[in-house]
Design a protein around this motif. Structure first.
Motif, PDB file in Angstrom:
ATOM      1  N   VAL A  94      10.185   9.130   6.130  1.00 48.24           N
ATOM      2  CA  VAL A  94      10.324  11.261   6.206  1.00 48.24           C
ATOM      3  C   VAL A  94      12.473  11.357   5.539  1.00 48.24           C
ATOM      4  O   VAL A  94      13.137  10.934   6.194  1.00 48.24           O
ATOM      5  CB  VAL A  94      10.371  11.290   7.465  1.00 48.24           C
ATOM      6  CG1 VAL A  94       9.934  12.916   7.612  1.00 48.24           C
ATOM      7  CG2 VAL A  94       9.135  10.743   8.289  1.00 48.24           C
ATOM      8  N   GLU A 118       3.364  16.819  14.719  1.00 47.53           N
ATOM      9  CA  GLU A 118       3.534  15.487  14.625  1.00 47.53           C
ATOM     10  C   GLU A 118       3.245  14.142  15.206  1.00 47.53           C
ATOM     11  O   GLU A 118       2.274  13.857  15.795  1.00 47.53           O
ATOM     12  CB  GLU A 118       4.324  15.027  13.767  1.00 47.53           C
ATOM     13  CG  GLU A 118       4.892  13.519  12.930  1.00 47.53           C
ATOM     14  CD  GLU A 118       3.988  13.456  12.123  1.00 47.53           C
ATOM     15  OE1 GLU A 118       4.420  14.074  11.245  1.00 47.53           O
ATOM     16  OE2 GLU A 118       4.498  12.642  11.844  1.00 47.53           O
ATOM     17  N   LYS A 119       3.906  14.846  16.718  1.00 45.54           N
ATOM     18  CA  LYS A 119       3.822  13.822  17.814  1.00 45.54           C
ATOM     19  C   LYS A 119       2.383  13.400  18.292  1.00 45.54           C
ATOM     20  O   LYS A 119       1.839  12.692  18.566  1.00 45.54           O
ATOM     21  CB  LYS A 119       4.941  13.722  18.360  1.00 45.54           C
ATOM     22  CG  LYS A 119       4.927  12.584  20.175  1.00 45.54           C
ATOM     23  CD  LYS A 119       6.344  12.547  20.602  1.00 45.54           C
ATOM     24  CE  LYS A 119       6.068  12.295  21.914  1.00 45.54           C
ATOM     25  NZ  LYS A 119       7.546  12.530  22.873  1.00 45.54           N
ATOM     26  N   ALA A 133       0.179  11.945  15.667  1.00 47.24           N
ATOM     27  CA  ALA A 133      -0.468  10.759  15.988  1.00 47.24           C
ATOM     28  C   ALA A 133      -0.554  10.047  17.439  1.00 47.24           C
ATOM     29  O   ALA A 133      -0.884   8.979  17.134  1.00 47.24           O
ATOM     30  CB  ALA A 133       1.652  10.174  15.759  1.00 47.24           C
ATOM     31  N   TRP A 146      -4.854   4.468  15.685  1.00 47.44           N
ATOM     32  CA  TRP A 146      -3.112   4.171  14.538  1.00 47.44           C
ATOM     33  C   TRP A 146      -3.192   2.656  15.318  1.00 47.44           C
ATOM     34  O   TRP A 146      -2.464   2.789  16.684  1.00 47.44           O
ATOM     35  CB  TRP A 146      -2.584   5.297  14.892  1.00 47.44           C
ATOM     36  CG  TRP A 146      -1.181   5.247  14.088  1.00 47.44           C
ATOM     37  CD1 TRP A 146      -0.002   3.971  14.199  1.00 47.44           C
ATOM     38  CD2 TRP A 146      -0.352   6.596  13.506  1.00 47.44           C
ATOM     39  NE1 TRP A 146       0.803   4.128  13.376  1.00 47.44           N
ATOM     40  CE2 TRP A 146       0.769   5.685  13.325  1.00 47.44           C
ATOM     41  CE3 TRP A 146      -0.708   7.476  13.325  1.00 47.44           C
ATOM     42  CZ2 TRP A 146       1.882   6.814  12.596  1.00 47.44           C
ATOM     43  CZ3 TRP A 146      -0.113   8.766  12.628  1.00 47.44           C
ATOM     44  CH2 TRP A 146       1.290   8.153  12.448  1.00 47.44           C
ATOM     45  N   ARG A 179       9.102   2.336  14.960  1.00 49.60           N
ATOM     46  CA  ARG A 179      10.287   2.824  14.669  1.00 49.60           C
ATOM     47  C   ARG A 179      11.043   1.728  13.640  1.00 49.60           C
ATOM     48  O   ARG A 179      11.153   0.389  14.278  1.00 49.60           O
ATOM     49  CB  ARG A 179      11.545   3.246  14.982  1.00 49.60           C
ATOM     50  CG  ARG A 179      12.623   3.883  14.339  1.00 49.60           C
ATOM     51  CD  ARG A 179      12.394   5.027  13.810  1.00 49.60           C
ATOM     52  NE  ARG A 179      12.418   6.554  13.969  1.00 49.60           N
ATOM     53  CZ  ARG A 179      11.341   6.611  13.110  1.00 49.60           C
ATOM     54  NH1 ARG A 179      10.343   6.904  12.838  1.00 49.60           N
ATOM     55  NH2 ARG A 179      10.907   8.305  14.303  1.00 49.60           N
ATOM     56  N   TYR A 208      15.345   6.793   9.223  1.00 46.60           N
ATOM     57  CA  TYR A 208      13.897   7.651   9.634  1.00 46.60           C
ATOM     58  C   TYR A 208      12.377   7.759   9.007  1.00 46.60           C
ATOM     59  O   TYR A 208      11.932   8.454   8.065  1.00 46.60           O
ATOM     60  CB  TYR A 208      14.680   8.928   9.321  1.00 46.60           C
ATOM     61  CG  TYR A 208      13.451  10.141  10.138  1.00 46.60           C
ATOM     62  CD1 TYR A 208      12.171   9.770  10.673  1.00 46.60           C
ATOM     63  CD2 TYR A 208      13.702  11.866   9.639  1.00 46.60           C
ATOM     64  CE1 TYR A 208      11.596  10.853  11.558  1.00 46.60           C
ATOM     65  CE2 TYR A 208      12.749  12.358  10.646  1.00 46.60           C
ATOM     66  CZ  TYR A 208      12.159  11.786  10.903  1.00 46.60           C
ATOM     67  OH  TYR A 208      10.694  13.269  11.955  1.00 46.60           O
ATOM     68  N   ASN A 244       8.786   4.787   9.530  1.00 39.91           N
ATOM     69  CA  ASN A 244       8.296   3.634  10.615  1.00 39.91           C
ATOM     70  C   ASN A 244       6.799   2.943   9.366  1.00 39.91           C
ATOM     71  O   ASN A 244       6.975   3.142   8.169  1.00 39.91           O
ATOM     72  CB  ASN A 244       7.301   4.791  11.442  1.00 39.91           C
ATOM     73  CG  ASN A 244       5.949   5.217  10.682  1.00 39.91           C
ATOM     74  OD1 ASN A 244       4.651   4.460  10.044  1.00 39.91           O
ATOM     75  ND2 ASN A 244       5.904   6.505  10.682  1.00 39.91           N
ATOM     76  N   MET A 277       7.056  13.249   3.372  1.00 35.29           N
ATOM     77  CA  MET A 277       7.181  11.708   3.821  1.00 35.29           C
ATOM     78  C   MET A 277       6.758  11.485   2.131  1.00 35.29           C
ATOM     79  O   MET A 277       6.142  11.674   1.460  1.00 35.29           O
ATOM     80  CB  MET A 277       5.869  11.585   4.398  1.00 35.29           C
ATOM     81  CG  MET A 277       6.597  11.314   5.706  1.00 35.29           C
ATOM     82  SD  MET A 277       4.402  11.097   6.794  1.00 35.29           S
ATOM     83  CE  MET A 277       4.981  10.988   8.851  1.00 35.29           C
TER      84      MET A 277
HETATM   85  O1  MUC Z   1       8.424   9.623  12.905  1.00 35.08           O
HETATM   86  C1  MUC Z   1       7.867   8.765  12.217  1.00 35.08           C
HETATM   87  O2  MUC Z   1       8.499   7.716  12.202  1.00 35.08           O
HETATM   88  C2  MUC Z   1       7.103   9.663  11.954  1.00 35.08           C
HETATM   89  C3  MUC Z   1       6.206  10.081  12.113  1.00 35.08           C
HETATM   90  C4  MUC Z   1       5.128   9.501  12.332  1.00 35.08           C
HETATM   91  C5  MUC Z   1       4.684   9.821  13.630  1.00 35.08           C
HETATM   92  C6  MUC Z   1       5.213  10.449  14.634  1.00 35.08           C
HETATM   93  O3  MUC Z   1       5.336  10.790  15.511  1.00 35.08           O
HETATM   94  O4  MUC Z   1       6.013  10.953  13.370  1.00 35.08           O
END
Ligand code: MUC
Length: 96
Positions: A9, A27-28, A31, A40, A45, A50, A52, A77
């Motif tokens: 990111v 995003e959270k 996900a 998923w 991390r 930043y 994953n 991304m």
């Molecule tokens: O934080 C990240 O890696 C980016 C993205 C993937 C899931 C999420 O909650 O954010």
């Protein structure tokens, strides 16, 4: 079908903090909903960045594209995808 997905990111430096907070909250939620649905499977991390590494379990390439392109952070991304198949030495029968 299993895919390894790496997401890095990069948020623009001039993006306002409240906009960033809103995108990250969406995003959270997105996900976590995909994790709850089993789409998923793993989300890790990559320490020190930043970014994953994730494992997605989807029907086909089209579903992977649909799910990934729906990520609120998708425009910010760099994404790498690798298809996975079962390793002959794996003891995990459900790895397919
Ligand atoms: O934080 C990240 O890696 C980016 C993205 C993937 C899931 C999420 O909650 O954010």
């Amino acid at each position: 079908m299993l895919f390894k997905v790496e997401m890095k990111v990069t948020i623009p430096h001039d993006m306002p903090a409240d906009v960033i907070a809103d995108i990250k909250a969406r995003e959270k939620a997105y996900a976590q909903a995909l994790q709850a649905r089993g789409k998923w499977r793993h989300l890790w991390r990559i320490a020190g960045s930043y970014a994953n590494v994730s494992i997605f379990d989807v029907a086909d390439n089209a579903e992977l594209q649909e799910l990934i392109s729906g990520l609120p952070l998708f425009p910010y991304m760099d994404i790498g995808v690798a298809p996975l198949c079962r390793h002959p030495s794996s003891i995990h029968e459900d790895d397919r």
